[in-house]
Scaffold this motif. Structure first.
Motif, PDB file in Angstrom:
ATOM      1  N   LYS A  65      25.200  24.557  21.186  1.00 27.77           N
ATOM      2  CA  LYS A  65      25.341  25.326  19.948  1.00 27.77           C
ATOM      3  C   LYS A  65      24.529  26.606  20.100  1.00 27.77           C
ATOM      4  O   LYS A  65      23.481  26.610  20.729  1.00 27.77           O
ATOM      5  N   LYS A  71      28.792  18.642  13.428  1.00 25.06           N
ATOM      6  CA  LYS A  71      27.822  17.644  12.964  1.00 25.06           C
ATOM      7  C   LYS A  71      27.097  16.969  14.130  1.00 25.06           C
ATOM      8  O   LYS A  71      26.027  16.385  13.947  1.00 25.06           O
ATOM      9  N   GLU A  96      24.988  16.228  17.577  1.00 21.87           N
ATOM     10  CA  GLU A  96      23.825  16.761  18.272  1.00 21.87           C
ATOM     11  C   GLU A  96      24.259  17.123  19.689  1.00 21.87           C
ATOM     12  O   GLU A  96      25.210  16.541  20.234  1.00 21.87           O
ATOM     13  N   LYS A  97      23.552  18.058  20.271  1.00 18.94           N
ATOM     14  CA  LYS A  97      23.871  18.506  21.619  1.00 18.94           C
ATOM     15  C   LYS A  97      23.827  17.320  22.588  1.00 18.94           C
ATOM     16  O   LYS A  97      22.870  16.551  22.622  1.00 18.94           O
ATOM     17  N   LYS A 117      25.885  14.762  22.506  1.00 16.13           N
ATOM     18  CA  LYS A 117      26.439  13.552  21.891  1.00 16.13           C
ATOM     19  C   LYS A 117      27.952  13.682  21.723  1.00 16.13           C
ATOM     20  O   LYS A 117      28.494  14.784  21.647  1.00 16.13           O
TER      21      LYS A 117
END
Length: 286
Positions: free
Chosen positions: A228, A203, A205-206, A208
Motif C-alpha cells: 500500500k 482492508k 494487511e500487507k 495477507k
C-alpha cells in the motif's frame, strides 16, 4: 478564446491581398512566384501554409507548399479583379476588413502578453498549487486468483493456508487473463476496481490474503495484498501543457478584466446583455 490562432487562410490572405503589402526582397524572403507581374514572397507562402485545410495538412511537405501556393495565386488573381471593380470601397467589405484587422490585432496582443509571457516559474507555481488541492489517494498492489465457484475459491484458500505459493496457484487455477503474471494487478486506486473487490483488498494487511472468497460480477476472487502507498502526483513534465493552459487562461482573464474596466462595456439589448453576463459568469467559474 484561450488558444492563440492565426486567422483562417481566406481571412488572412484576403487582408494581405487587399492591402497589397510590399515585402523587402532579400535572401531570407525570396520571391517564389509572380502573378500579373506582382511578386509573391516566401513569407506570404508561409502565412498561407498556416491556414491549410486539415486534410491538406496531411500531405507531404512539397505537396502542401504547392497547395498553399495554388490557393495564394487564386486569391491574388481574383483580388486583383476585385480591385478593378472597386470592391475594396464597398461598405460591407470595409466592415469585414476592419473586423478581421481587429481580430488579428487581438491575436497578436494575446500572443505577446499571454502565450509568450508565460514563464517557467509561473507554470511550476501553478502546478504546485493544483497538486496541493488534490488529496493523495491510497493505492494498493495486489494479486488475485479468479475462479467460477465459491468452492473452488475455498479450496485455493486452503492450499494457501497449507503454504502453497500464491503466484503459482494463480498460474495454475485462475481464469483471469493475467494468470500468466501470477495474478499480478499492479498498483490501483479504489475507484479502478469493482466495489466488492476494492473493499476487500484495501482492508487487508500487507502480505495477507482474503480468508473468504470475494464475490463480484466476474466470479469468486482470492486476493493477496502486496503493498500500500500514497499515489504519487503526475510529474510536471507530464502535465505541463495543461498547467500552462491554466496560466494562460488566468493571464487572459486578467487582461480582459482590466480592459473592460478601463473601456467600459455597455450592451443595450436586454436579452443579449443577460446572455452575455451569464456566459461570462460561467466562463469565470470554470
Amino acid at each position: 478564446m484561450l488558444k492563440y490562432k492565426l486567422l483562417a487562410a481566406v481571412a488572412a490572405i484576403s487582408v494581405m491581398a487587399v492591402q497589397a503589402p510590399s515585402f523587402a526582397q532579400d535572401a531570407a524572403d525570396p520571391v517564389i512566384a509572380k502573378v500579373a507581374g506582382a511578386a509573391i514572397h516566401k513569407s506570404e507562402l508561409d502565412l498561407a501554409m498556416t491556414g491549410l485545410d486539415p486534410q491538406l495538412a496531411q500531405l507531404p511537405e512539397e505537396q502542401k507548399r504547392a497547395a498553399a501556393l495554388s490557393g495564394l495565386i487564386d486569391v491574388k488573381l481574383l483580388a486583383k479583379d476585385a480591385e478593378k471593380e472597386g470592391l475594396q470601397d464597398d461598405a460591407a467589405f470595409k466592415k469585414r476588413l476592419a473586423y478581421l484587422t481587429e481580430r488579428e490585432l487581438h491575436n497578436a496582443f494575446f500572443k505577446k502578453h499571454v502565450v509568450d509571457a508565460v514563464k517557467p516559474d509561473e507554470v511550476k507555481a501553478r502546478y504546485d498549487a493544483e497538486i496541493a488541492k488534490i488529496p493523495a489517494q491510497e493505492e494498493a498492489k495486489a494479486r488475485h486468483i479468479l475462479v467460477k465457484t465459491e468452492d473452488e475459491a475455498k479450496a485455493i484458500i486452503k492450499d494457501l493456508d497449507g503454504g502453497k505459493d500464491f503466484a503459482t496457484l494463480a498460474k495454475e487455477k485462475s481464469t483471469d487473463p493475467n494468470k500468466a503474471d501470477g495474478g499480478d494487478l499492479g498498483y490501483f486506486t479504489k475507484d479502478r476496481m469493482v466495489p466488492e473487490f476494492s473493499e476487500a483488498a484495501f482492508k487487508l494487511e500487507k502480505g495477507k490474503y482474503t480468508q473468504t472468497p470475494v464475490k463480484t460480477q466476474f466470479g469468486y476472487h482470492v486476493i493477496l495484498l502486496e503493498d500500500k502507498r500514497k499515489q504519487a502526483p503526475p510529474p510536471l513534465e507530464q502535465v505541463e501543457p495543461q498547467v500552462k493552459q491554466l496560466v494562460m487562461r488566468d493571464k487572459y482573464i486578467e487582461l480582459l478584466t482590466k480592459a473592460k474596466a478601463d473601456a467600459g462595456v455597455d450592451i443595450t439589448d436586454p436579452a443579449l446583455k443577460k446572455a452575455y453576463d451569464e456566459a461570462n459568469k460561467e466562463e469565470a467559474a470554470n
